[in-house]
Scaffold this active site. Structure first.
Site, PDB file in Angstrom:
ATOM      1  N   GLU A 258       0.893  -1.166   0.000  1.00  0.00           N
ATOM      2  CA  GLU A 258       0.000   0.000   0.000  1.00  0.00           C
ATOM      3  C   GLU A 258       0.926   1.210   0.000  1.00  0.00           C
ATOM      4  O   GLU A 258       1.475   1.581   1.024  1.00  0.00           O
ATOM      5  CB  GLU A 258      -0.907  -0.075   1.232  1.00  0.00           C
ATOM      6  CG  GLU A 258      -2.200   0.677   1.062  1.00  0.00           C
ATOM      7  CD  GLU A 258      -2.075   2.102   1.560  1.00  0.00           C
ATOM      8  OE1 GLU A 258      -1.643   2.965   0.763  1.00  0.00           O
ATOM      9  OE2 GLU A 258      -2.398   2.345   2.731  1.00  0.00           O
ATOM     10  N   GLU A 389       3.635  13.439  -4.286  1.00  0.00           N
ATOM     11  CA  GLU A 389       2.777  13.424  -3.098  1.00  0.00           C
ATOM     12  C   GLU A 389       3.301  14.511  -2.150  1.00  0.00           C
ATOM     13  O   GLU A 389       4.483  14.510  -1.798  1.00  0.00           O
ATOM     14  CB  GLU A 389       2.913  12.041  -2.465  1.00  0.00           C
ATOM     15  CG  GLU A 389       1.859  11.704  -1.489  1.00  0.00           C
ATOM     16  CD  GLU A 389       1.947  10.234  -1.057  1.00  0.00           C
ATOM     17  OE1 GLU A 389       3.054   9.670  -1.017  1.00  0.00           O
ATOM     18  OE2 GLU A 389       0.895   9.667  -0.748  1.00  0.00           O
TER      19      GLU A 389
HETATM   20  C1  SIN Z   1      -7.146   5.536   5.251  1.00  0.00           C
HETATM   21  O1  SIN Z   1      -7.129   4.346   5.559  1.00  0.00           O
HETATM   22  O2  SIN Z   1      -8.209   6.166   5.152  1.00  0.00           O
HETATM   23  C2  SIN Z   1      -5.873   6.294   4.943  1.00  0.00           C
HETATM   24  C3  SIN Z   1      -4.658   5.500   5.099  1.00  0.00           C
HETATM   25  C4  SIN Z   1      -3.510   5.967   4.250  1.00  0.00           C
HETATM   26  O3  SIN Z   1      -2.914   6.985   4.474  1.00  0.00           O
HETATM   27  O4  SIN Z   1      -3.190   5.281   3.310  1.00  0.00           O
END
Ligand code: SIN
Length: 491
Positions: A258, A389
């Site tokens: 992720e 980002e």
């Molecule tokens: C989330 O789970 O809403 C955000 C998590 C992230 O920063 O990836």
């Protein structure tokens, strides 16, 4: 050192946890500092690679017995852990605000969010069901079942110090895996407190182990190199994710990645601008902009561009930066000085290339790592705030003329985590949402996360999903068993 006066003193843990024991580090300790005030918060165990290896030993030894429990038994443990997290919500939220800086209200919401993954996977643990396949031969049947992948290494970030842990550890436990968890060095206290609560629930020693330290490459090398670790789940930057994936190839580990995002938020000319501004505020400034799914680029139709900017600047100017412990605060600090410098450099790059500064633009003088909530207009595709980002409270706005251009701008990035679109025409919204090369799309909504949904990205934002049923399947291997000669073998 900052004192919190926790109601449940055992939640204050500064040592690592391996095989059911709290351990000092062979390499001493490292400092955890308060991003809002700069002071020392705690000294936490700095583990050696040998200690990390012993955590893998513990997880490998504990896993078969954990997997052999009935799904009901594993679900009961998870349910008990969920109840403990809810019971100690306030202490856990305060620990998080102390080490991470986010406003207490956001920290409380994160504890609820973290707990929701434990409850969800307590329920899903009972629903790991296989299939019976009808084969071409009459005397055979194919059985598909699901088995736990084995020992899981989970490496988690500092921006969501609790939720990113539970959404890896809870499905791993539900599936019958054991875990070696490496929390971010900036925010180990939340992880250790969650561990303390899991221990109170009677989860067997070695099923969850927490390794702490600042030498991420050395710890990562042990976790990725050990053939007994069968899966690595990582949340963090794309750069580190790529390095970890490469390191996992020799032992053919499964990976869930992720990684970074660069979320576009498109405002169409028929959008409800108040709704779009509220959605922008909730997404862009959540956790001071330090969220992978934060709206990173605001793409606004030229017909509503100036009106949207006026409303956005008014809303952003009403934000209150400050200590997360002050209930008035709506914007916490950035995690450290490096983060502050990186955000400042991106704003300067945009201004040098002709962006218009509408509000903010500067670090806030003082002890903590605060940056003014900022709006930049007339941002173009060559600016860093468009390409990278930002991970800070800076909202860069770019103008577009038609839907095709909006989609092209939105997809002009190697990332593909989350995207948002605001408008009224359903057909148009559908067309645009389906053209966006992203794992998650919010239509007239930016609060898209929950334990029920498959969270994850495409392209360089990674692979694998967290949450939902998919998040459990990521911790299960598929096994096919052929049952042969079924006819004519009766007594
Ligand atoms: C989330 O789970 O809403 C955000 C998590 C992230 O920063 O990836």
């Amino acid at each position: 050192m900052t004192s919190l006066n926790l109601q449940h003193a055992s939640l204050w843990q500064t040592r690592a946890h391996i095989r059911g024991r709290w351990l000092d580090g062979d390499n001493g300790f490292f400092d955890v500092t308060d991003p809002a005030g700069g002071g020392l918060v705690a000294r936490v165990a700095e583990l050696s690679p040998a200690q990390v290896r012993s955590a893998v030993d513990a997880a490998a030894e504990a896993q078969p017995a954990w997997a052999a429990l009935s799904a009901d038994a594993r679900a009961d443990f998870l349910q008990a852990w969920y109840a403990k997290v809810k019971e100690h919500r306030e202490d856990l939220a305060r620990l998080m605000t102390l080490e991470q800086g986010k406003p207490l209200g956001e920290a409380r919401a994160e504890i609820d969010y973290a707990a929701s993954y434990i409850r969800w996977y307590a329920e899903e643990a009972r629903r790991i069901v296989g299939e019976l396949i009808s084969l071409p031969q009459n005397d055979r049947a194919g059985l598909v079942s699901y088995t736990p992948v084995g020992v899981v290494a989970a490496i988690t970030p500092w921006n969501f110090p609790s939720a990113m842990i539970t959404r890896k550890v809870a499905p791993a436990l539900a599936a019958g895996c054991s875990v070696v968890l490496k929390p971010a060095a900036e925010t180990p206290l939340s992880a250790l407190a969650l561990m303390a609560l899991a221990e109170e629930c009677g989860i067997a020693p070695g099923v969850i182990n927490v390794v702490t330290g600042t030498d991420a490459p050395a710890i990562g090398e042990v976790l990725t190199g050990d053939p007994r670790v069968r899966k690595l789940s990582f949340t963090g930057s794309t750069r580190v994710g790529k390095a970890l994936m490469r390191a996992c190839t020799d032992t053919m580990k499964r990976t869930s990645m992720e990684l970074g995002g660069n979320a576009p938020l498109i405002v169409l000319d028929d959008a409800d601008l108040d709704l779009a501004v509220a959605g922008t505020l909730a997404s862009k400034f959540r956790n001071a902009g330090q969220t992978c799914i934060c709206a990173n680029r605001l793409l606004v139709h030229e017909a509503v561009y100036e009106r949207f900017l006026d409303k956005l600047v008014a809303a952003v100017s009403g934000m209150t930066p400050g200590s997360g412990f002050d209930e008035q605060t709506t914007l916490g600090p950035l995690i450290h000085r490096r983060a502050l410098e990186s955000v400042q450099a991106k704003v300067q790059d945009a201004l040098a290339q002709g962006a218009r500064l509408l509000t903010g633009g500067q670090a806030i003088e003082g002890q903590g790592c605060f940056f003014q909530p900022t709006v930049l207009a007339d941002v173009n595709v060559s600016m860093q705030v468009f390409r990278e980002e930002i991970f800070g409270p800076v909202a860069p706005v770019t103008r577009f003329a038609c839907d095709r251009e909006a989609v092209a701008l939105a997809n002009d990035t190697p990332f593909g985590l989350a995207a948002y679109v605001f408008g009224k025409d359903t057909g148009r919204l559908w067309q645009i949402s389906q053209s966006l090369a992203y794992g998650m799309v919010g239509v007239n909504e930016t609060a898209i996360s929950s334990a029920q949904i498959p969270f994850g990205g495409v392209k360089e934002s990674g692979h694998g999903r967290e949450g939902a049923r998919q998040g459990l399947m990521d911790y299960l291997d598929t096994r096919y068993t052929c049952l042969g000669n079924l006819i004519g073998q009766g007594a």
